[in-house]
Every structure is written in C-alpha cells, then in structure tokens.
Scaffold this active site. Structure first.
Site, PDB file in Angstrom:
ATOM      1  N   ASP A 136       3.043   6.024  -7.090  1.00  0.00           N
ATOM      2  CA  ASP A 136       2.774   5.984  -5.654  1.00  0.00           C
ATOM      3  C   ASP A 136       2.826   7.376  -5.038  1.00  0.00           C
ATOM      4  O   ASP A 136       1.949   7.771  -4.264  1.00  0.00           O
ATOM      5  CB  ASP A 136       3.777   5.067  -4.949  1.00  0.00           C
ATOM      6  CG  ASP A 136       3.641   3.619  -5.378  1.00  0.00           C
ATOM      7  OD1 ASP A 136       2.679   3.299  -6.115  1.00  0.00           O
ATOM      8  OD2 ASP A 136       4.495   2.812  -4.988  1.00  0.00           O
ATOM      9  N   LEU A 195       0.825  -1.212   0.000  1.00  0.00           N
ATOM     10  CA  LEU A 195       0.000   0.000   0.000  1.00  0.00           C
ATOM     11  C   LEU A 195       0.859   1.260   0.000  1.00  0.00           C
ATOM     12  O   LEU A 195       0.362   2.358   0.230  1.00  0.00           O
ATOM     13  CB  LEU A 195      -0.959  -0.006   1.194  1.00  0.00           C
ATOM     14  CG  LEU A 195      -1.891  -1.220   1.262  1.00  0.00           C
ATOM     15  CD1 LEU A 195      -2.796  -1.134   2.480  1.00  0.00           C
ATOM     16  CD2 LEU A 195      -2.720  -1.354  -0.015  1.00  0.00           C
ATOM     17  N   SER A 227       3.715   2.515   1.817  1.00  0.00           N
ATOM     18  CA  SER A 227       4.080   3.309   2.989  1.00  0.00           C
ATOM     19  C   SER A 227       5.302   4.174   2.714  1.00  0.00           C
ATOM     20  O   SER A 227       5.427   5.269   3.279  1.00  0.00           O
ATOM     21  CB  SER A 227       4.346   2.386   4.186  1.00  0.00           C
ATOM     22  OG  SER A 227       5.335   1.417   3.861  1.00  0.00           O
TER      23      SER A 227
END
Length: 370
Positions: A162, A115, A117
């Site tokens: 991202d 996800l 980080s």
C-alpha cells in the site's frame, strides 16, 4: 486549497509545504506482499493531502478536516489515538530527526472501501517531513517508513504494497513490485485504448482488519513457511509437494499465495503483449482463490463479483485486505451501465446496502502540491 485555509485558520500562518499522496487499488496480487511475493497495484485519483510546518518544541498539533475540525495537541506520542496514530507513528519512526510539527490533513479516499487511506496518510506526512527537513529519503524509503509506522506503532502487520503504491506509482501505469527485493517498475495500463474501464464497486460493507483475522492469516503463512523450510511462501517451487506436507488452513493459505504470485506474473505478460482484454480470467481466478483458499471474502464481495460478470464484465475480483471493502471489475465501456444495474439489482434482492461505483483511473503517486 481548503487544507491550506484550515491550517492557516488553526495555526495562524501558512504551511511551509503541502504534499498529496494517493490511495490505491490492487489489480492483482492479494495477500502476497507480506509473503515476500509479487503485487500489481495502481494509484487512484483520491488520496490524502498534508499541510505541514515544523516545530522545535517536540509538540505535535494535528487537524483533520474529516474529524472534528479542531486541532489535537500531543505532548508525547503516547497521547495519540484513532487516526492520529498513523501520523504520530511516522514522526515516531523518525526519532530525534523531527522535533514536532503543525499538521493539517484533508482526505477524499472513500473510507472503509479498502483503498488504503491509512497508507496515503502515512506517505503524505512522511513526504512532507522529508521535504521540510531535507532528509533525502527516496520514495521507497518513505514507503518503508510508513509501513514501519503501521507495523510497529499502530500494530497492524501490513506488507509494503500500500505504501509503495502511494509513493511510487505513475499516472497511467500499474506498479509491479517484488516485495522481497523491493525492485519495482511501472507497467503501462491503458485500458481506454482497448475500450475498457476498471470499475471499483464499493460494497459499503466497511472493513476493519487491524484486528484478528488479517494477523491470523499472516501467522498461518509464516507457520506454513517454517514447516516447509523456506524463508517465505514466495520460495515454494514445488506446490504439490508443499501441499502434501501441510494440512487445514495452512495448506489452503499456501495454495493461494503460490498461485497468486503466478497470476501476477501471467497478468504482466498479458499486459506487455498488449492482450489487455484477456486479463479478466486471471482476475476471476484470483477472486475464487481469495474466497475459497484464503477465506477473506464476504457475501457482499461475492455477490458484487458474480453480478458484475453476469452484467457483462470481462473479469472481477475482490481487492484489498478483504472482509468487506471493494471489488474491481474489468468492463467494456459500453457495458458499464449494464454491470452497475446488475450489481445494484443483486444487492437490492438480498437487502444489502446499495453499493457505490467509482472509476478506477491509474493516477500519479505522492507529489508536492504547494
């Protein structure tokens, strides 16, 4: 806010600014970003919060509530290691515009779940520094700074997706990003209005793709593009002709990237037409391509996808860089329990560690919180 309390306890004064940046989940468009292609991520409710006060002596003091809880002091950027590289990398990219900082970090992105980080950490710190020093960077410039830190300082050859998702996403939307032009727009993603939920299935098979496999895929794509005489695989317009010129892994990687870009555009078309319930087939096709053509899936991811579909999901795919991490499943709300039971049973049958289930709710991007 506990990050403020930790900062004050460690450094003796309150931080001058506090910023939060989210992690992301990618709805579709995997391994297309570093091929100048299209992606469609959205921010998740979990992220990283950075409390920051500038220094003038060149020293960097870092504290993470997820680490030992004790500040780490670095007189030079070469002193950084582990998670601190992502923070120090951001400061390093800013050069003499920033002369040190006291920083406290708190994060709740599930670690290893794919996800992102690391991008959340980079964007939170960069946003705070931008705020403190009045650098005037736009959200996209902050995203690019984070990517450059990860590429050049950490040594991870990631694309821009991202960091862009963390910096630019809006609540209730997915971010359509052209990774070449950096043009973007937020696309409404109101799943609840259609009786749907997006379920993150954390396989608990934690990945670490900063090593060889991710870089190998990128190198294969770049080699294929050179052989085809294009700047990036995004530029391939005659897929059949391109595949005739390639062999082995480069042929397979090209097939995935080109078809995945088409899937992103098709899914956006369905969202705009209000056909949210119809996007599941594109998710399924994306997973099969990532499994068979790009070869970045894993047994845990494949079982999660297959079992979710058996349990009633409309579509499912691995998400993130692969080799572990998470899958996502588009699930009618009334089938959520059935899908989770199906996946859990399949994992137990194979002796896998029990998966974790997280609701994927499109959240806002980076913002100041104190």
């Amino acid at each position: 806010m506990r990050v403020i309390e930790a900062f004050t306890a460690a450094y003796g004064s309150s931080p001058q600014t506090v910023w939060h940046a989210p992690g992301r989940v990618n709805l579709i468009g995997e391994h297309t970003d570093y091929n100048d292609g299209f992606v469609l991520p959205f921010a998740v409710p979990w992220g990283v919060t950075a409390a920051v006060t500038p220094r003038t002596d060149g020293t960097i003091r870092l504290l993470s509530l997820q680490s030992s809880g004790e500040p780490v002091t670095m007189a030079t950027h070469a002193d950084s290691k582990g998670w601190t590289r992502y923070v120090v990398g951001v400061l390093d990219m800013l050069g003499d515009r920033v002369a040190g900082a006291d920083i406290a970090i708190d994060g709740d992105v599930p670690q290893g779940a794919g996800l992102s980080s690391s991008a959340a950490l980079e964007v939170a710190v960069a946003s705070a520094i931008n705020d403190l020093h009045g650098l005037g960077m736009t959200p996209m410039e902050i995203a690019l700074l984070g990517q450059k830190a990860e590429n050049d300082f950490v040594g991870m050859p990631c694309g821009i997706m991202d960091q862009a998702a963390s910096a630019l996403c809006q609540e209730g939307h997915a971010l359509f990003l052209d990774c070449r032009s950096l043009g973007s727009r937020n696309i409404p993603l109101d799943l609840a209005a259609h009786g749907l939920s997006m379920l993150i299935i954390d396989t608990q098979a934690h990945h670490e793709h900063a090593g060889g496999e991710y870089a190998k895929r990128r190198a294969e794509c770049e080699s294929a593009a050179r052989k085809l005489g294009v700047a990036a695989l995004r530029d391939v317009t005659d897929l059949a002709g391109a595949l005739d010129q390639l062999q082995g892994d480069e042929r397979k990687r090209t097939m995935h990237v080109v078809t995945e870009n088409h899937r992103v555009e098709a899914l956006i078309g369905l969202l705009r037409a209000g056909a949210v319930t119809e996007i599941g087939a594109l998710l399924n096709a994306s997973h099969l391509s990532l499994r068979d053509q790009y070869e970045v899936s894993s047994p845990e991811l494949d079982v999660a996808v297959e079992a979710a579909l058996r349990g009633g999901a409309r579509g499912a795919r691995m998400t993130g860089g692969g080799f572990g991490g998470s899958a996502i499943a588009l699930v009618p709300v009334e089938r959520l329990e059935s899908v989770q039971e199906s996946v859990s049973a399949a994992y137990a049958e194979r002796g896998f560690q029990a998966p974790r289930y997280l609701p994927a709710i499109p959240a806002p991007g980076a913002r100041r919180v104190a």
